[in-house]
Design an enzyme around this catalytic site. Structure first.
Site, PDB file in Angstrom:
ATOM      1  N   ASN A 208       0.846  -1.200   0.000  1.00 37.17           N
ATOM      2  CA  ASN A 208       0.000   0.000   0.000  1.00 37.17           C
ATOM      3  C   ASN A 208       0.878   1.246   0.000  1.00 37.17           C
ATOM      4  O   ASN A 208       2.111   1.146  -0.060  1.00 37.17           O
ATOM      5  CB  ASN A 208      -0.963  -0.031   1.194  1.00 37.17           C
ATOM      6  CG  ASN A 208      -0.211  -0.068   2.501  1.00 37.17           C
ATOM      7  OD1 ASN A 208       0.540   0.842   2.833  1.00 37.17           O
ATOM      8  ND2 ASN A 208      -0.373  -1.163   3.251  1.00 37.17           N
ATOM      9  N   ASP A 276      -4.103  -6.065   5.092  1.00 34.43           N
ATOM     10  CA  ASP A 276      -5.109  -6.897   5.755  1.00 34.43           C
ATOM     11  C   ASP A 276      -5.030  -8.340   5.268  1.00 34.43           C
ATOM     12  O   ASP A 276      -5.319  -9.258   6.019  1.00 34.43           O
ATOM     13  CB  ASP A 276      -6.515  -6.334   5.487  1.00 34.43           C
ATOM     14  CG  ASP A 276      -6.764  -5.087   6.330  1.00 34.43           C
ATOM     15  OD1 ASP A 276      -6.317  -5.082   7.496  1.00 34.43           O
ATOM     16  OD2 ASP A 276      -7.363  -4.123   5.820  1.00 34.43           O
ATOM     17  N   PHE A 324      -4.089   3.199  15.069  1.00 42.09           N
ATOM     18  CA  PHE A 324      -4.518   4.214  14.110  1.00 42.09           C
ATOM     19  C   PHE A 324      -5.717   3.651  13.359  1.00 42.09           C
ATOM     20  O   PHE A 324      -5.875   2.432  13.294  1.00 42.09           O
ATOM     21  CB  PHE A 324      -3.389   4.533  13.116  1.00 42.09           C
ATOM     22  CG  PHE A 324      -2.517   5.687  13.544  1.00 42.09           C
ATOM     23  CD1 PHE A 324      -1.636   5.546  14.600  1.00 42.09           C
ATOM     24  CD2 PHE A 324      -2.577   6.909  12.890  1.00 42.09           C
ATOM     25  CE1 PHE A 324      -0.840   6.603  15.002  1.00 42.09           C
ATOM     26  CE2 PHE A 324      -1.788   7.978  13.276  1.00 42.09           C
ATOM     27  CZ  PHE A 324      -0.919   7.827  14.336  1.00 42.09           C
ATOM     28  N   LYS A 338     -13.650   0.566  15.687  1.00 42.50           N
ATOM     29  CA  LYS A 338     -12.362  -0.148  15.586  1.00 42.50           C
ATOM     30  C   LYS A 338     -11.681  -0.215  16.952  1.00 42.50           C
ATOM     31  O   LYS A 338     -11.088  -1.218  17.318  1.00 42.50           O
ATOM     32  CB  LYS A 338     -11.474   0.608  14.596  1.00 42.50           C
ATOM     33  CG  LYS A 338     -10.657  -0.282  13.703  1.00 42.50           C
ATOM     34  CD  LYS A 338     -10.044   0.498  12.555  1.00 42.50           C
ATOM     35  CE  LYS A 338     -10.558   0.000  11.216  1.00 42.50           C
ATOM     36  NZ  LYS A 338      -9.992   0.695  10.076  1.00 42.50           N
TER      37      LYS A 338
HETATM   38  O1  PMT Z   1       2.906   6.161   6.503  1.00 40.29           O
HETATM   39  P1  PMT Z   1       2.339   7.504   6.093  1.00 40.29           P
HETATM   40  O2  PMT Z   1       2.450   7.762   4.612  1.00 40.29           O
HETATM   41  O3  PMT Z   1       2.901   8.637   6.920  1.00 40.29           O
HETATM   42  O4  PMT Z   1       0.768   7.468   6.383  1.00 40.29           O
HETATM   43  C1  PMT Z   1       0.316   7.371   7.700  1.00 40.29           C
HETATM   44  C2  PMT Z   1      -0.828   6.360   7.834  1.00 40.29           C
HETATM   45  C3  PMT Z   1      -2.026   6.840   7.031  1.00 40.29           C
HETATM   46  C4  PMT Z   1      -0.391   4.971   7.330  1.00 40.29           C
HETATM   47  C5  PMT Z   1      -1.144   6.271   9.368  1.00 40.29           C
HETATM   48  O5  PMT Z   1      -1.490   7.533   9.848  1.00 40.29           O
HETATM   49  C6  PMT Z   1      -2.267   5.284   9.632  1.00 40.29           C
HETATM   50  O6  PMT Z   1      -3.445   5.572   9.546  1.00 40.29           O
HETATM   51  N1  PMT Z   1      -1.876   4.025   9.957  1.00 40.29           N
HETATM   52  C7  PMT Z   1      -2.825   2.899  10.101  1.00 40.29           C
HETATM   53  C8  PMT Z   1      -3.146   2.348   8.746  1.00 40.29           C
HETATM   54  C9  PMT Z   1      -4.089   1.161   8.820  1.00 40.29           C
HETATM   55  O7  PMT Z   1      -3.709   0.082   8.441  1.00 40.29           O
HETATM   56  O8  PMT Z   1      -5.255   1.408   9.381  1.00 40.29           O
HETATM   57  P2  PMT Z   1      -6.451   0.328   9.587  1.00 40.29           P
HETATM   58  O9  PMT Z   1      -7.633   1.149   9.911  1.00 40.29           O
HETATM   59  O10 PMT Z   1      -6.511  -0.594   8.426  1.00 40.29           O
HETATM   60  O11 PMT Z   1      -5.962  -0.510  10.831  1.00 40.29           O
HETATM   61  C10 PMT Z   1      -6.330  -0.173  12.168  1.00 40.29           C
HETATM   62  C11 PMT Z   1      -5.203  -0.438  13.109  1.00 40.29           C
HETATM   63  O12 PMT Z   1      -4.902  -1.828  13.134  1.00 40.29           O
HETATM   64  C12 PMT Z   1      -3.898   0.269  12.780  1.00 40.29           C
HETATM   65  O13 PMT Z   1      -3.324   0.658  13.997  1.00 40.29           O
HETATM   66  C13 PMT Z   1      -3.056  -0.816  12.123  1.00 40.29           C
HETATM   67  O14 PMT Z   1      -1.656  -0.627  12.354  1.00 40.29           O
HETATM   68  C14 PMT Z   1      -3.542  -2.050  12.871  1.00 40.29           C
HETATM   69  N2  PMT Z   1      -3.455  -3.295  12.089  1.00 40.29           N
HETATM   70  C15 PMT Z   1      -4.194  -3.469  10.972  1.00 40.29           C
HETATM   71  C16 PMT Z   1      -4.145  -4.690  10.323  1.00 40.29           C
HETATM   72  C17 PMT Z   1      -3.304  -5.701  10.829  1.00 40.29           C
HETATM   73  N3  PMT Z   1      -3.222  -6.883  10.221  1.00 40.29           N
HETATM   74  N4  PMT Z   1      -2.577  -5.492  11.923  1.00 40.29           N
HETATM   75  C18 PMT Z   1      -2.638  -4.306  12.577  1.00 40.29           C
HETATM   76  O15 PMT Z   1      -1.957  -4.116  13.581  1.00 40.29           O
END
Ligand code: PMT
Length: 401
Positions: A208, A276, A324, A338
């Site tokens: 991504n 994911d 995040f 979330k």
């Molecule tokens: O890296 P940059 O270009 O500076 O951009 C920053 C960002 C947009 C990546 C950052 O600010 C951000 O939002 N990071 C989380 C991205 C994400 O995967 O979000 P999500 O809503 O899909 O996941 C929710 C949370 O679960 C996140 O804390 C993620 O790290 C965590 N996660 C998700 C999937 C997974 N398999 N394991 C996880 O730990």
């Protein structure tokens, strides 16, 4: 805190000497007394008068000065400080330190000191990469000399590469850590950052647009406040932040393994954009085009969720788990859900619709979502989001907030 401590700052001859003037100001603002030695080379770049005016003290330059020896010999000069900082540290002064050469006031004080020494190297990237410089550094580090930087970027000579002196906030963070200061002293932090890369075959992958800017900035901000930070980073084009232990991984599974290995931690911040899905039928060999042009079927399986796993660690759970949420619509509602679903304490929600430029950009607009509610933050630089979040973490861990 570092207030009331004393630093002997040795300014050697590099263009980065101008940054040392700002370093002196910042140290003085923190109530740290700064006494300076200016080498002959250093005096080509900054004047003794400026250094004296900023430090509010006499500037020491000569090894054999009867007045200096009567007032304060080189031994006392090097012993009265709590820490000796060499910034900028040229290849030449590092070589003298490694060889034990004492042919001027700076090198003599460095040989005579019994205090911790921090060097901030600054030089051309070829000089930095030269086997002689690297061997000298290895010798110094083996003797306990601490180093901050150098950073990579455009150098004064016009070349691009490693060799820029670390920025002043990074030098201050390293000083804080050596002076045993900083509000997060003694706190272990774990930060994930960047994208993950899920192989389809040895040459192709799913990934991504995360650049790692937000996660890396958080790791750096926590380290500046004194935390012992492990940053687990997917593949990014950023330099490892100063003062942070950085572990490089590729896939979500590798990131999970590294995160578990980094426990125990007091705080975990999951800013990585973990894919994911991983490819469950990834091929060990490069996939060949099918006769007739049929596309190969890619089967996806859910990746382990690192944030949820960290939140469910029982007694080994970090005291504060921060996730995040990257959303493109109904940001706050989705992020609140979330937070519940993943069992973390806080969620930093950001809109990642292409128009916002959040992925890869330098700015972010976030909502901090906690058990107490939802706090909108203005659009600010990712570095400022990181700084603000780091101070909230200080409040939560130290103030019980
Ligand atoms: O890296 P940059 O270009 O500076 O951009 C920053 C960002 C947009 C990546 C950052 O600010 C951000 O939002 N990071 C989380 C991205 C994400 O995967 O979000 P999500 O809503 O899909 O996941 C929710 C949370 O679960 C996140 O804390 C993620 O790290 C965590 N996660 C998700 C999937 C997974 N398999 N394991 C996880 O730990």
């Amino acid at each position: 805190m570092a207030e009331g401590r004393r630093i002997l700052l040795i300014i050697s001859g590099g263009i980065a000497a101008y940054k040392s003037l700002d370093l002196i100001r910042r140290l003085k603002e923190r109530g740290i007394a700064v006494r300076c030695i200016l080498t002959a080379g250093g005096a080509q770049f900054v004047t003794p008068l400026t250094v004296a005016a900023l430090s509010g003290d006499k500037v020491y330059q000569e090894l054999f000065s009867l007045t200096d020896e009567a007032e304060m010999g080189h031994i006392r000069l090097s012993r009265e400080a709590d820490l000796v900082v060499v910034a900028p540290a040229t290849a030449n002064i590092l070589a003298k330190m490694a060889a034990g050469i004492a042919d001027d006031l700076a090198s003599t004080a460095l040989l005579a000191t019994d205090k911790p020494v921090l060097v901030a190297p600054a030089m051309n990237s070829m000089m930095w990469g030269h086997a002689a410089t690297q061997a000298n550094l290895a010798t110094l580090e083996a003797r306990g000399v601490r180093r901050v930087g150098p950073a990579s970027g455009e150098l004064a000579c016009g070349e691009i590469g490693p060799g820029r002196m670390a920025e002043v906030p990074d030098i201050l963070a390293a000083i804080d850590s050596l002076l045993d200061a900083g509000p997060l002293k003694g706190v272990r932090a774990l930060v994930t950052s960047g994208p993950t890369l899920e192989p389809i075959d040895p040459v192709r992958f799913i990934s991504n647009r995360s650049s790692g800017k937000q996660g890396h900035a958080i790791a750096a901000a926590l380290a500046r406040l004194g935390a012992e930070v492990t940053l687990i980073s997917g593949p990014v084009r950023l330099a490892d932040p100063a003062g942070v232990k950085t572990i490089h991984v590729e896939s979500g599974r590798e990131m999970l393994g590294a995160a578990i290995a980094a426990l125990p931690a007091d705080v975990a911040v999951c800013a990585a954009a973990v894919a994911d899905w991983t490819v469950s039928n990834a091929s060990k060999q490069k996939q060949k085009k099918q006769p007739g042009g049929a596309a190969p079927a890619i089967e996806l399986a859910l990746n382990p969720d690192i944030l949820t796993t960290l939140s469910e660690q029982g007694p080994a759970r970090p005291r504060l788990v921060v996730g995040f949420a990257a959303e493109t619509e109904t940001v706050v509602e989705h992020a609140r859900a979330k937070r519940q679903r993943k069992g973390c304490d806080w969620i930093v929600a950001n809109d990642v619709s292409p128009a916002t430029g959040t992925f890869g950009g330098d700015f972010n607009t976030v909502h901090l979502i906690t058990a107490a509610g939802d706090e909108p933050w203005p659009r600010i630089a990712k570095a400022d989001v990181a700084e603000r979040l780091a101070w909230r973490i200080v409040d939560a861990l130290k103030g019980g907030g």
